[in-house]
Motif scaffolding. Structure first.
Motif, PDB file in Angstrom:
ATOM      1  N   ARG A 276       0.850  -1.366  -0.092  1.00 38.71           N
ATOM      2  CA  ARG A 276      -0.035  -0.004  -0.019  1.00 38.71           C
ATOM      3  C   ARG A 276       0.864   1.331   0.024  1.00 38.71           C
ATOM      4  O   ARG A 276       0.731   2.262  -1.017  1.00 38.71           O
ATOM      5  CB  ARG A 276      -0.866  -0.217   1.224  1.00 38.71           C
ATOM      6  CG  ARG A 276      -1.662   1.251   1.828  1.00 38.71           C
ATOM      7  CD  ARG A 276      -2.007   1.090   2.907  1.00 38.71           C
ATOM      8  NE  ARG A 276      -0.903   1.459   3.933  1.00 38.71           N
ATOM      9  CZ  ARG A 276      -0.820   0.877   5.175  1.00 38.71           C
ATOM     10  NH1 ARG A 276      -2.009   0.281   5.702  1.00 38.71           N
ATOM     11  NH2 ARG A 276       0.355   1.118   6.065  1.00 38.71           N
ATOM     12  N   ASP A 277       2.046   1.265   0.936  1.00 38.11           N
ATOM     13  CA  ASP A 277       2.777   2.412   1.013  1.00 38.11           C
ATOM     14  C   ASP A 277       3.523   2.555  -0.342  1.00 38.11           C
ATOM     15  O   ASP A 277       3.908   3.818  -0.664  1.00 38.11           O
ATOM     16  CB  ASP A 277       3.551   2.462   2.120  1.00 38.11           C
ATOM     17  CG  ASP A 277       2.941   2.238   3.610  1.00 38.11           C
ATOM     18  OD1 ASP A 277       1.809   2.664   3.421  1.00 38.11           O
ATOM     19  OD2 ASP A 277       3.326   1.931   4.508  1.00 38.11           O
ATOM     20  N   ARG A 278       3.997   1.371  -1.035  1.00 36.23           N
ATOM     21  CA  ARG A 278       4.704   1.674  -2.455  1.00 36.23           C
ATOM     22  C   ARG A 278       3.631   2.275  -3.292  1.00 36.23           C
ATOM     23  O   ARG A 278       4.033   3.140  -4.110  1.00 36.23           O
ATOM     24  CB  ARG A 278       5.131   0.214  -2.832  1.00 36.23           C
ATOM     25  CG  ARG A 278       5.886   0.258  -4.033  1.00 36.23           C
ATOM     26  CD  ARG A 278       6.087  -1.105  -4.402  1.00 36.23           C
ATOM     27  NE  ARG A 278       4.909  -1.864  -5.107  1.00 36.23           N
ATOM     28  CZ  ARG A 278       4.783  -2.045  -6.362  1.00 36.23           C
ATOM     29  NH1 ARG A 278       5.468  -1.140  -7.168  1.00 36.23           N
ATOM     30  NH2 ARG A 278       3.789  -2.738  -7.014  1.00 36.23           N
ATOM     31  N   ARG A 280       1.095   4.028  -2.788  1.00 39.75           N
ATOM     32  CA  ARG A 280       0.974   5.570  -2.782  1.00 39.75           C
ATOM     33  C   ARG A 280       1.875   6.552  -3.016  1.00 39.75           C
ATOM     34  O   ARG A 280       1.923   7.485  -3.673  1.00 39.75           O
ATOM     35  CB  ARG A 280       0.468   5.479  -0.880  1.00 39.75           C
ATOM     36  CG  ARG A 280       0.359   7.285  -0.659  1.00 39.75           C
ATOM     37  CD  ARG A 280      -0.085   7.259   0.800  1.00 39.75           C
ATOM     38  NE  ARG A 280      -0.145   8.805   1.087  1.00 39.75           N
ATOM     39  CZ  ARG A 280       0.404   9.321   1.810  1.00 39.75           C
ATOM     40  NH1 ARG A 280       1.666   8.817   2.651  1.00 39.75           N
ATOM     41  NH2 ARG A 280       0.322  10.798   2.013  1.00 39.75           N
ATOM     42  N   THR A 281       3.247   6.079  -2.586  1.00 37.14           N
ATOM     43  CA  THR A 281       4.578   6.719  -2.926  1.00 37.14           C
ATOM     44  C   THR A 281       4.418   7.164  -4.432  1.00 37.14           C
ATOM     45  O   THR A 281       4.610   8.275  -4.915  1.00 37.14           O
ATOM     46  CB  THR A 281       5.776   6.051  -2.298  1.00 37.14           C
ATOM     47  OG1 THR A 281       5.546   5.854  -0.885  1.00 37.14           O
ATOM     48  CG2 THR A 281       6.929   6.922  -2.890  1.00 37.14           C
ATOM     49  N   SER A 282       4.110   5.945  -5.238  1.00 37.18           N
ATOM     50  CA  SER A 282       4.341   5.994  -6.641  1.00 37.18           C
ATOM     51  C   SER A 282       3.234   6.899  -7.192  1.00 37.18           C
ATOM     52  O   SER A 282       3.549   7.668  -8.222  1.00 37.18           O
ATOM     53  CB  SER A 282       3.902   4.792  -7.425  1.00 37.18           C
ATOM     54  OG  SER A 282       5.121   3.840  -6.968  1.00 37.18           O
ATOM     55  N   ARG A 284       1.801   9.589  -5.551  1.00 39.71           N
ATOM     56  CA  ARG A 284       2.266  10.919  -5.360  1.00 39.71           C
ATOM     57  C   ARG A 284       3.369  11.302  -6.109  1.00 39.71           C
ATOM     58  O   ARG A 284       3.469  12.673  -6.465  1.00 39.71           O
ATOM     59  CB  ARG A 284       2.554  11.032  -3.707  1.00 39.71           C
ATOM     60  CG  ARG A 284       1.287  10.742  -2.889  1.00 39.71           C
ATOM     61  CD  ARG A 284       1.671  10.952  -1.413  1.00 39.71           C
ATOM     62  NE  ARG A 284       2.066  12.218  -1.169  1.00 39.71           N
ATOM     63  CZ  ARG A 284       1.259  13.316  -0.685  1.00 39.71           C
ATOM     64  NH1 ARG A 284      -0.112  12.958  -0.373  1.00 39.71           N
ATOM     65  NH2 ARG A 284       1.557  14.382  -0.256  1.00 39.71           N
ATOM     66  N   GLU A 285       4.341  10.424  -6.532  1.00 42.40           N
ATOM     67  CA  GLU A 285       5.188  10.950  -7.543  1.00 42.40           C
ATOM     68  C   GLU A 285       4.857  11.408  -8.695  1.00 42.40           C
ATOM     69  O   GLU A 285       5.447  12.283  -9.388  1.00 42.40           O
ATOM     70  CB  GLU A 285       6.430   9.865  -7.533  1.00 42.40           C
ATOM     71  CG  GLU A 285       7.264   9.772  -6.598  1.00 42.40           C
ATOM     72  CD  GLU A 285       8.147   8.329  -6.370  1.00 42.40           C
ATOM     73  OE1 GLU A 285       8.871   8.272  -5.379  1.00 42.40           O
ATOM     74  OE2 GLU A 285       8.125   7.631  -7.087  1.00 42.40           O
ATOM     75  N   GLU A 292      -2.743   9.772   3.292  1.00 40.18           N
ATOM     76  CA  GLU A 292      -2.087   8.724   3.914  1.00 40.18           C
ATOM     77  C   GLU A 292      -3.014   7.420   4.335  1.00 40.18           C
ATOM     78  O   GLU A 292      -3.938   7.656   5.067  1.00 40.18           O
ATOM     79  CB  GLU A 292      -1.319   9.171   5.238  1.00 40.18           C
ATOM     80  CG  GLU A 292      -0.574   8.002   5.794  1.00 40.18           C
ATOM     81  CD  GLU A 292      -0.439   7.896   7.300  1.00 40.18           C
ATOM     82  OE1 GLU A 292      -1.369   8.351   8.013  1.00 40.18           O
ATOM     83  OE2 GLU A 292       0.576   7.696   7.719  1.00 40.18           O
TER      84      GLU A 292
END
Ligand SMILES: Cc1ncc(COP(=O)(O)O)c(C=O)c1O
Length: 351
Positions: A276-278, A280-282, A284-285, A292
């Motif tokens: 999930r965090d991966r 989300r990070t992608s 946002r990039e 969050e």
């Protein structure tokens, strides 16, 4: 003469489940990607031979196992046919006609439907601009008619979570006679230790009921079993409005076998949280303002581009996501390959 159907039902929207499209990747219903463990499949298979018998209507073995695991008296546990049904039972148990059920919006789509089906009134408070519960505004919105408040934590569909200090402050300030339901359907995916465990908050507070489910972390969405931990008068009332035998015998044995395998299943949840965090990070990039998430999904507040985004994902990349028209898109975390396909869809939508 045709049946005289309740007139108010005509205005009631039906529950919209995530779509299943043959051949497409489904990231629309917050299910976990992996199937049940072999030990769970074996328990279900063994129990099949006895389905000529009614299930234990009280699901007592399961309730006892949950009580032992969560270190609460068995009298504080009520098992239900999915936590959705327990939401309905909670409204039935607390509300008469014209009593009010309060919740944030947007939140779990079933809350307004269930409230109106029971005949109670809906009161909502908007999420903050950051898509988080506004607990101060919710407290201010409680009226003498309010009987029940749903706090979905983490919230479906935004994935956002309220933290311990603010939630404790809210629970301490809620007037007598109002039951606060902490809907923790996604609790097992929480990775921030500041997001509280509702069961421990409820230990010293009789105005708290906690809902959990075997549908998400335990991968049993198709079998329909959830539970509520609450003060004894609440669980007694829940049993009164329970549809007899609605938690079927296969669901009961599968839930028990899943509890036995909790270590392995909860490890899967930690992998889902990392994935999930991966995702989300992608996102946002790429420039998507994804809040969050502490659940097994992420939220893209795309407003008027919501439907176009959902159609783009399906038409060009064969990925089904869950769009809430005019508001945003919820995307369930899948396995890494499925998520990469979705991320490719999100990237191509931007360009
Ligand atoms: C917040 C929330 N509560 C409850 C449920 C219902 O889960 P169950 O399958 O146990 O009825 C869901 C399912 O999507 C959910 O998102």
């Amino acid at each position: 003469m045709a049946a005289r159907i309740r007139a108010d039902l005509a205005a009631l929207p039906g529950y919209v489940p995530g779509r299943t499209v043959p051949g497409a990747i489904k990231l629309a219903s917050n299910e976990v990607p992996a199937g049940p463990l072999p030990s769970v499949v074996a328990a279900i298979s063994d129990a099949v031979a006895a389905v000529n018998r009614y299930p234990d209507s009280g699901a007592t073995t399961l309730a006892d196992a949950l009580a032992a695991r969560l270190e609460v008296p068995a009298a504080r546990v009520a098992v239900g046919c999915g936590s959705t049904m327990l939401c309905q039972q909670l409204v039935q148990a607390t509300c008469n006609h014209d009593d009010e059920v309060l919740f944030a919006w947007r939140s779990f789509e079933a809350y307004p439907i269930i409230t109106q089906v029971v005949g109670a009134r809906v009161a909502t408070v908007p999420l903050t601009d950051g898509s988080v519960h506004d607990l101060d505004a919710m407290l201010a919105a409680i009226t003498p008619a309010t009987r029940l408040v749903f706090v979905c934590n983490p919230n479906n569909p935004t994935g956002t979570a309220v933290r311990r200090t603010e939630l404790e402050r809210f629970l301490d300030a809620v007037p007598d006679g109002v039951l606060v339901v902490l809907d923790e359907a996604y609790h097992e995916f929480v990775s921030d230790p500041d997001v509280p465990d509702g069961v421990s908050l409820g230990r010293t507070r009789d105005n708290v009921a906690v809902l959990r489910t075997f549908s998400k972390a335990y991968g049993l969405a198709g079998l329909r079993v959830g539970y509520c931990i609450a003060a004894e008068p609440v669980t007694v009332a829940l049993r009164k409005v329970y549809v007899p035998f609605s938690v079927n015998s296969l669901a009961q044995v599968a839930a028990l076998a899943s509890l036995d395998a909790a270590g392995e299943l909860l490890a899967r949840c930690r992998n889902v949280a990392a994935e999930r965090d991966r995702v989300r990070t992608s996102l946002r990039e790429m420039g998507y303002p994804v809040p969050e998430s502490q659940a097994n999904f992420v939220w893209l507040p795309l407003r008027e581009r919501t439907t176009a985004f959902a159609e783009h994902c399906l038409d060009h990349h064969q990925v089904v996501v869950r769009g809430f028209a005019g508001d945003g898109v919820r995307v369930t975390v899948g396995d890494p390959g499925e998520d990469d396909t979705f991320l490719a869809a999100a990237r191509s939508f931007r360009s």
